[in-house]
Every structure is written in C-alpha cells, then in structure tokens.
Design an enzyme around this catalytic site. Structure first.
Site, short mmCIF file in Angstrom:
data_model
loop_
_atom_site.label_atom_id
_atom_site.label_comp_id
_atom_site.label_asym_id
_atom_site.label_seq_id
_atom_site.Cartn_x
_atom_site.Cartn_y
_atom_site.Cartn_z
N GLY A 7 -1.15 5.35 4.70
CA GLY A 7 -1.02 3.91 4.96
C GLY A 7 -0.27 3.68 6.26
O GLY A 7 0.77 4.29 6.50
N SER A 9 0.71 0.58 7.58
CA SER A 9 1.38 -0.72 7.76
C SER A 9 2.89 -0.49 7.78
O SER A 9 3.36 0.59 8.16
CB SER A 9 0.92 -1.65 6.65
N HIS A 10 3.66 -1.47 7.34
CA HIS A 10 5.12 -1.41 7.51
C HIS A 10 5.76 -0.15 6.93
O HIS A 10 6.53 0.53 7.59
CB HIS A 10 5.76 -2.64 6.87
N SER A 41 0.21 -8.09 9.12
CA SER A 41 -0.25 -9.39 8.61
C SER A 41 0.78 -10.48 8.86
O SER A 41 0.43 -11.67 8.93
CB SER A 41 -0.53 -9.29 7.11
N CYS A 42 2.04 -10.10 9.00
CA CYS A 42 3.10 -11.08 9.29
C CYS A 42 2.78 -11.88 10.56
O CYS A 42 3.22 -13.02 10.70
CB CYS A 42 4.44 -10.38 9.52
N GLY A 244 -1.56 -14.26 -4.84
CA GLY A 244 -0.93 -13.00 -5.26
C GLY A 244 -1.69 -11.78 -4.79
O GLY A 244 -2.77 -11.87 -4.18
N ALA A 300 7.74 -7.21 4.17
CA ALA A 300 7.80 -6.14 5.16
C ALA A 300 9.21 -5.58 5.28
O ALA A 300 9.41 -4.39 5.48
CB ALA A 300 7.36 -6.70 6.52
N ARG A 304 10.01 -1.68 5.12
CA ARG A 304 10.65 -0.97 6.23
C ARG A 304 11.90 -0.24 5.76
O ARG A 304 12.16 0.89 6.13
CB ARG A 304 11.02 -1.94 7.36
C1 LIG Z 1 -0.28 -13.32 5.87
C2 LIG Z 1 0.93 -12.49 5.57
C3 LIG Z 1 2.14 -12.79 6.19
C4 LIG Z 1 3.28 -12.04 5.90
N1 LIG Z 1 4.45 -12.37 6.52
C5 LIG Z 1 5.58 -11.65 6.26
C6 LIG Z 1 6.79 -11.96 6.93
O1 LIG Z 1 6.85 -12.87 7.77
N2 LIG Z 1 7.89 -11.22 6.63
C7 LIG Z 1 7.86 -10.19 5.72
O2 LIG Z 1 8.89 -9.55 5.49
N3 LIG Z 1 6.69 -9.87 5.07
C8 LIG Z 1 5.56 -10.57 5.33
N4 LIG Z 1 4.38 -10.23 4.70
C9 LIG Z 1 4.35 -9.12 3.72
C10 LIG Z 1 4.13 -7.78 4.40
O3 LIG Z 1 3.02 -7.85 5.24
C11 LIG Z 1 3.94 -6.70 3.33
O4 LIG Z 1 5.07 -6.71 2.49
C12 LIG Z 1 3.78 -5.34 4.00
O5 LIG Z 1 2.62 -5.31 4.78
C13 LIG Z 1 3.71 -4.21 2.96
O6 LIG Z 1 3.54 -3.01 3.65
P1 LIG Z 1 2.94 -1.74 2.92
O7 LIG Z 1 3.21 -0.61 3.87
O8 LIG Z 1 3.44 -1.65 1.54
O9 LIG Z 1 1.38 -1.95 2.75
P2 LIG Z 1 0.15 -2.78 3.32
O10 LIG Z 1 0.56 -3.73 4.39
O11 LIG Z 1 -0.59 -3.31 2.15
O12 LIG Z 1 -0.71 -1.65 4.00
C14 LIG Z 1 -1.23 -0.54 3.33
C15 LIG Z 1 -2.10 0.21 4.29
O13 LIG Z 1 -2.50 1.42 3.67
C16 LIG Z 1 -3.89 1.64 3.88
N5 LIG Z 1 -4.34 2.46 2.74
C17 LIG Z 1 -4.32 2.08 1.44
N6 LIG Z 1 -4.78 3.08 0.66
C18 LIG Z 1 -5.08 4.11 1.47
C19 LIG Z 1 -5.59 5.41 1.25
N7 LIG Z 1 -5.86 5.85 0.02
N8 LIG Z 1 -5.81 6.21 2.33
C20 LIG Z 1 -5.53 5.77 3.59
N9 LIG Z 1 -5.05 4.54 3.86
C21 LIG Z 1 -4.80 3.71 2.81
C22 LIG Z 1 -4.46 0.24 3.92
O14 LIG Z 1 -5.71 0.21 4.60
C23 LIG Z 1 -3.37 -0.51 4.66
O15 LIG Z 1 -3.53 -0.47 6.06
C24 LIG Z 1 3.20 -10.96 4.98
C25 LIG Z 1 1.98 -10.64 4.36
C26 LIG Z 1 0.86 -11.40 4.65
C27 LIG Z 1 -0.44 -11.04 3.99
#
Ligand SMILES: Cc1cc2nc3c(=O)[nH]c(=O)nc-3n(C[C@H](O)[C@H](O)[C@H](O)COP(=O)(O)OP(=O)(O)OC[C@H]3O[C@@H](n4cnc5c(N)ncnc54)[C@H](O)[C@@H]3O)c2cc1C
Length: 450
Positions: A7, A9-10, A41-42, A244, A300, A304
C-alpha cells in the site's frame, strides 16, 4: 533484512520513509496495486476546486524518486495472499496477469479501506461515484465542469461528504446531502456548531436531508436519475457515496485475525496475529486517549503515526503506538472548524460521562471592529465531571483559529484537567487574540459551573 510494504498511501509511505531514514541499507519492496503511488485523498477537494491544478502532484512521493533512494517500487502489482508460516507473499502482476512468490523477513500492511457501497437496489447504475483515490478524483473533476449536470446527491454527511458537497455547490450544482443521523457533521461537532454550518450550507445551495435511510437508486437507460429514501425522492444525475469505508482486508481473512468489521487485530506494537507481520492505517483500530480504549478513526494523521512506529519496530525497536485523540479540521464555506476527542453527542456511544461548557467570544479585543476581522469564535470544552479531566474540544469561527484544538489534543494526551487549562499561559497580541485565550475562558467558566 528484506521488508515488504503493501500500500502506497499514508501508512505505507511513512513506513518506507521511516525505514529509509534509519537504515537505508534495508532491502525494501513497496507494492501498490493501483497505477500511481502515494495519491493523497486529503488533497482531493483542493484539486477538484482548482486550487491544485494537476492531479498527479497530489502525492508525497514518485516511483522514480523512491527508486533513486534504493526502494524497489512495484506499481500495478497486487499482494494477493500471505503465507505467514513460510514468510512469503504471492504477487499478482496486474499488467501481464502473472504471479510470483516473494519472501520477506518483515511484512507491513497498509492496505487501507474502500468506500462503502450501499446494498440497495440500483447501486450498479452509472454515475454513482465515490470520493477516494486518484481514479475517482479524475472522474469527479470532469463532472464539476459538465454543463448537463444539475443535481448532485451526496450520501454521507461526514467530512468527506461535506467536502464533496461543497465542491459541487461551488461548481454551481444543486446538492442534496443525505445522512442517516439527524445532523450533518454530527459525529464531529455538537449542535451549537452544526446548526450554524447547516444554515451556511443551505445558503450555498447544499440542502441537507438528514435522519433518512437510503432505500434505492432509480435510473433511466442505465444511469442514475434519483435517490429514494424512507422520506423522499431526490433528483440526481450524479450520486457520490461517502457513507463510510470498508477495510480492504477480505484477502487476509484466512491469514490474520480480523474483527467483526474486518479490521486487522493488532497489539500496541502494531503486530498482527502472525509473526513478523505488522498492520497500520485505516484497516486497523487506534488507541483512543480520552477513553483509554481503541477506536476506529480513519485519518491520515493516525496512519502516519502508525507507519513511523511500524518502521521502528520492524527495525528491532519495541515502541508502543501512542494514544491519539482524533483531531480533525475542515472549512465549510467561510467557516473553519476543528474538533478533537469526545463530544457531548458521542459520549453516550463511548459509554462515558461528560460535562461540557460552551463559550462564545470575539477573536480579538472589543476595540477591534468586525469590519477589521474581529468575528465571533465558538468553543466547547468537554471534560470528566468527577475530576475535570479534559476529554474533548470543538472550535469554529470565520477566522482560522482551528490550531487551538491542537492544544486541547495535547491536554487530553497529557491527562490535564480544567485547573491546568484555566490559567495556562497562552500568548496575547491584539492582532490575533484576547488576553484570556478562549481555552482559558472556557476552563474558568467550567470551574465556576462545577
Ligand atoms: C476525500 C478524503 C479526504 C481526506 N482528508 C483527510 C484529511 O484532511 N486529514 C486526514 O488526516 N485524513 C484525511 N483523509 C483520510 C486519509 O486519507 C486516510 O486515513 C488514509 O489515506 C489512510 O491511509 P492508509 O495507508 O491506511 O490507506 P489508503 O489510503 O486506503 O491506501 C491503501 C493503498 O493500498 C493499496 N492496496 C490495497 N491493497 C493492496 C494490495 N493487496 N496490494 C497492493 N496494494 C494494495 C491501495 O490501492 C491504496 O493505494 C481523507 C480521506 C478522503 C477519502
């Protein structure tokens, strides 16, 4: 040592960054199943409103940049399964449909979550979108400039739904914002704040339809035309589901212990039920400082922090994830608000007793006129009735005073009480604030009320 991070993202990014910073010689394989690493996405609202012009800049890192630092970055490659006993993963290359096995010494999962799809008739119609990730960002952007689009229904009145609603209202569309709970942003703010924000939304072409359950989507020629709730029918050529998220963990259910919501069970050190497998981000719970329990707070900031701790522990530390308080902030048209911890409205659900004090003031001393920017500020402080321990805070103003909530977050984390805050030393400068900061004022008022 070989570490596989899943993954980009954050949570994934912070894990990779943390390992690189401490031990750049570590062999890191970083996997992303999408075609782009590290989309944030933030930043979607800023992109959709045109503040940020290029969707491809809404990221922390590029594959090339990370490869230059020695990280093996794999894009469009999905980790399809984990064999925890053998310490291997199956990698599916989504470009050529081949699979291979990779071994690891340590595995960190930050697979995140996907938007929840409402299980109602018509949910497969065209033009039912979500607001998460780069692909949806690109599709939504096209809709903001579609002259044929007039009516948008956003489902979910949390901060993501409100961001989506504001984007389309500013683009000149008629927006209906539907939620099951009685108040938009009701999980973030109490009524004293949401009443004002709801009026602001209505004045800006967003029409809240709260306390309503979605029954079905109607369509014509395969595309959505309206959303039906238990109380009405709302025209829609575009629906955005922001009701959600669902943990992206179906593929792990035979490997790791998951809870009833599909969240990965982790301990204080972010270790899962399998040896040498760690999990972070939206697919996990975080320790919640106000209650001492664990909560689902998909932010996020939490991902982080977990990523940083996972990096340390993967490298041999035994660092506990610190408790968080869920601080978050948002602008709704010309209002800025922030909240943290427990609200009067969420206390019952958490099974705790609270008291609160609500105060209003002007940001600056009275000799500064409203024309000069001296606008009202609204603040609510929530505390434990028995010992005055600080449990939460909410603030709102047309001036950006949201950073005060970070002080409340610290107060929660440091187990501070009303006595600590009543006379705490905060700066005064008439261009910014008043001699008694609004936090002092609220704590002093709460002590009088006790
Ligand atoms: C519109 C929006 C605005 C937001 N604004 C804020 C904000 O202002 N402040 C804040 O603190 N938070 C904010 N958030 C929340 C924040 O974006 C999430 O909490 C954060 O992205 C979570 O990160 P994560 O690493 O858990 O996973 P995710 O962001 O869900 O990313 C997971 C990644 O893993 C990849 N993946 C999944 N499974 C696999 C696999 N089996 N193999 C390879 N790759 C895989 C996916 O493709 C994805 O890219 C916001 C969210 C949204 C949707």
């Amino acid at each position: 040592m070989k570490v596989i991070v899943v993954g980009s993202s954050h949570g994934g990014y912070e894990t990779v960054r943390g390992i690189l910073a401490a031990h750049p010689e570590t062999e890191i394989q970083w996997y992303e199943k999408g075609d782009f690493i590290s989309f944030l996405s933030c930043g979607m609202q800023l992109y959709l409103e045109g503040v940020v012009k290029d969707v491809n800049t809404v990221r922390y890192a590029t594959a090339e940049g990370m490869r230059a630092q020695g990280v093996h970055v794999f894009v469009r490659q999905e980790i399809a399964s984990v064999d925890a006993n053998a310490h291997t993963v199956t990698v599916k290359n989504l470009v050529d449909n081949t699979t291979r096995t990779e071994s690891y010494d340590k595995l960190v999962l930050s697979a995140g979550a996907v938007p929840f799809t409402l299980p109602v008739p018509g949910n497969d119609l065209k033009n039912i979108y979500a607001m998460r990730g780069r692909d949806w960002a690109k599709k939504l952007k096209l809709k903001t400039v579609d002259p044929d689009l007039q009516n948008v229904v956003v489902i979910g009145g949390g901060y993501i739904g409100v961001e989506a609603a504001e984007v389309f209202a500013k683009a000149g569309k008629h927006v209906t914002l539907i939620d099951m709970i009685p108040r938009v942003l009701g999980l973030y703010l109490d009524e004293e704040f949401t009443d004002t924000l709801t009026d602001t939304m209505k004045a800006n072409n967003i029409y809240p339809a709260t306390g309503q359950a979605i029954k079905q989507f109607n369509g014509k020629d395969g595309a959505v035309t309206s959303v039906v709730t238990d109380q009405g029918e709302y025209p829609a050529e575009l629906v955005i589901q922001a009701a959600g998220i669902k943990a992206n963990t179906d593929w792990l259910k035979d490997t790791l212990k998951l809870d009833d919501h599909g969240l990965i069970e982790i301990n204080d050190y972010l270790e899962t039920s399998a040896p040498d497998v760690y999990a972070v981000g939206d697919a996990t719970l975080v320790p919640f400082a106000p209650t001492g329990g664990h909560s689902r707070i998909a932010l996020a900031t939490n991902a982080r922090r977990q990523g940083r701790i996972a990096a340390k522990n993967v490298l041999g530390d035994k660092t506990k994830m610190p408790a968080v308080s869920g601080a978050s902030a948002l602008s709704v048209f010309d209002y800025h608000f922030a909240s943290v911890g427990v609200k009067a409205g969420t206390a019952d659900g958490l099974g705790i007793n609270t008291q609160s004090v609500f105060v209003t003031d002007t940001v600056q001393p009275p000799f500064v006129t409203e024309d000069a920017g001296n606008v009202p500020v609204y603040f609510k402080l929530t505390y434990a009735p028995e010992d005055g321990r600080i449990l939460g805070g909410q603030i709102m103003s047309k001036r950006d005073v949201t950073a005060n909530i970070n002080a409340i977050s610290l107060a929660i984390q440091g187990h501070m009480t009303l006595d600590d805050l009543a006379y705490a030393d905060f700066f005064f400068q008439p261009g910014f604030d008043r001699p008694w900061n609004i936090i002092n004022v609220a704590a002093q008022q709460a002590l009088l009320n006790k």
